[in-house]
Design a protein around this motif. Structure first.
Motif, short mmCIF file in Angstrom:
data_model
loop_
_atom_site.label_atom_id
_atom_site.label_comp_id
_atom_site.label_asym_id
_atom_site.label_seq_id
_atom_site.Cartn_x
_atom_site.Cartn_y
_atom_site.Cartn_z
N PRO A 163 4.95 9.99 -0.97
CA PRO A 163 3.88 9.55 -1.87
C PRO A 163 3.73 8.04 -1.92
N VAL A 164 4.82 7.31 -1.70
CA VAL A 164 4.72 5.85 -1.67
C VAL A 164 3.87 5.42 -0.49
N ARG A 165 4.09 6.03 0.66
CA ARG A 165 3.31 5.71 1.85
C ARG A 165 1.83 5.95 1.58
N ASN A 166 1.51 7.01 0.85
CA ASN A 166 0.12 7.33 0.56
C ASN A 166 -0.52 6.34 -0.41
N MET A 167 0.28 5.70 -1.25
CA MET A 167 -0.24 4.74 -2.22
C MET A 167 -0.62 3.42 -1.57
N LEU A 168 0.10 3.04 -0.52
CA LEU A 168 -0.05 1.71 0.05
C LEU A 168 -1.01 1.73 1.23
N VAL A 169 -1.82 0.68 1.34
CA VAL A 169 -2.80 0.58 2.42
C VAL A 169 -2.08 0.70 3.76
N ASN A 170 -2.58 1.58 4.61
CA ASN A 170 -2.02 1.84 5.93
C ASN A 170 -0.54 2.24 5.90
N GLY A 171 -0.05 2.70 4.74
CA GLY A 171 1.34 3.13 4.65
C GLY A 171 2.33 2.02 4.92
N THR A 172 1.94 0.78 4.59
CA THR A 172 2.84 -0.36 4.87
C THR A 172 3.35 -1.00 3.59
N THR A 173 4.56 -1.49 3.68
CA THR A 173 5.16 -2.30 2.62
C THR A 173 5.44 -3.67 3.22
N VAL A 174 6.19 -4.50 2.55
CA VAL A 174 6.51 -5.83 3.08
C VAL A 174 8.01 -6.08 3.02
N THR A 175 8.45 -6.94 3.92
CA THR A 175 9.83 -7.41 3.91
C THR A 175 9.81 -8.90 4.24
N THR A 176 10.73 -9.63 3.65
CA THR A 176 10.74 -11.09 3.79
C THR A 176 11.10 -11.51 5.22
N ILE A 177 10.26 -12.39 5.78
CA ILE A 177 10.56 -13.02 7.07
C ILE A 177 11.25 -14.35 6.83
N SER A 178 10.65 -15.14 5.93
CA SER A 178 11.22 -16.45 5.64
C SER A 178 10.82 -16.88 4.23
N GLY A 179 11.60 -17.81 3.70
CA GLY A 179 11.30 -18.34 2.38
C GLY A 179 11.86 -19.73 2.21
N ALA B 229 2.28 -9.26 -2.62
CA ALA B 229 1.76 -9.06 -1.27
C ALA B 229 1.45 -7.60 -0.96
N LEU B 230 1.88 -6.67 -1.83
CA LEU B 230 1.60 -5.25 -1.60
C LEU B 230 0.11 -4.97 -1.76
N GLU B 231 -0.38 -4.06 -0.97
CA GLU B 231 -1.79 -3.67 -1.05
C GLU B 231 -1.85 -2.18 -1.32
N PHE B 232 -2.39 -1.81 -2.49
CA PHE B 232 -2.49 -0.41 -2.88
C PHE B 232 -3.86 0.13 -2.52
N ASN B 233 -3.90 1.42 -2.19
CA ASN B 233 -5.18 2.08 -1.91
C ASN B 233 -6.06 2.03 -3.14
N SER B 234 -7.36 1.87 -2.94
CA SER B 234 -8.28 1.77 -4.06
C SER B 234 -8.47 3.11 -4.77
N SER B 235 -8.29 4.21 -4.06
CA SER B 235 -8.42 5.52 -4.68
C SER B 235 -7.04 6.16 -4.80
N LEU B 236 -6.23 5.62 -5.71
CA LEU B 236 -4.85 6.08 -5.85
C LEU B 236 -4.74 7.55 -6.19
N ASN B 237 -5.51 8.03 -7.13
CA ASN B 237 -5.42 9.43 -7.52
C ASN B 237 -5.67 10.34 -6.33
N GLN B 238 -6.66 10.00 -5.53
CA GLN B 238 -6.98 10.79 -4.35
C GLN B 238 -5.83 10.69 -3.34
N SER B 239 -5.28 9.51 -3.14
CA SER B 239 -4.18 9.32 -2.19
C SER B 239 -2.97 10.14 -2.59
N LEU B 240 -2.69 10.20 -3.89
CA LEU B 240 -1.49 10.88 -4.36
C LEU B 240 -1.66 12.39 -4.43
#
Length: 175
Positions: free
Chosen positions: A97-113, A76-87
């Motif tokens: 640097p993790v925030r810069n790698m991920l689209v909109n600086g977001t990660t994910v956490t489980t709501i339900s499963g 479910a993670l979404e990485f920036n398409s221009s990683l080298n530039q982001s980093l």
């Protein structure tokens, strides 16, 4: 396909990030290895150890849920398409640097499963996990994870909802 071959298909920055991420998690401590990642899909493998078995000799359901959740979350993670530039082009030296790698600086956490156990996972050397992103919204991602043997026999299927959240501050991230 070998683990090394599949990992080489991932952009180097993503492979390094995910490898480092797994190293510092419960899933990594039990031996979960990433085989491949591409946008919306992730595959992993867990070598089976005797302590993973329940009293009946099959893999413990909680263990299966854990690895399904982890691989599902990575898919479910979404990485920036221009990683080298982001980093490399951060304006703020304190940027995570993790925030810069991920689209909109977001990660994910489980709501339900929810997991459905289709057959007992007995006498396996490895369990293979595949996560597939079904739908990705601004705030929620929906994922399915499949757990199978090397020959493709399906042992369990899980569905997860993940909330998209800001990456925690760098001081909270493992180094």
């Amino acid at each position: 396909m070998t683990e090394q071959t599949e990992q080489s298909q991932m952009p180097e920055e993503i492979a390094a990030f995910l490898s480092q991420y797994l190293k510092h998690t419960y899933s990594g401590s039990i031996g979960l290895k990433l085989l491949s990642y591409q946008k919306g899909s992730c595959k992993g493998v867990l070598p089976i150890r005797p302590e993973f078995l329940n009293p009946l000799g099959s893999l413990h359901g909680g263990l299966l849920y854990t690895v399904a959740d982890t691989i599902g979350g990575i898919s479910a993670l979404e990485f920036n398409s221009s990683l080298n530039q982001s980093l490399s082009q951060s304006q703020d030296p304190l940027d995570n640097p993790v925030r810069n790698m991920l689209v909109n600086g977001t990660t994910v956490t489980t709501i339900s499963g929810n997991m459905e156990f289709l057959r007992p996972a007995i006498s396996l050397d490895h369990i293979y996990i595949e996560g597939k992103l079904l739908k990705s919204g601004k705030r929620i991602a929906f994922v399915e994870s499949y757990l199978s043997s090397e020959d493709g026999t399906l042992y369990a299927k899980a569905s997860f909802s993940f909330a998209r959240i800001p990456v925690p501050g760098e001081k909270n991230m493992p180094s």
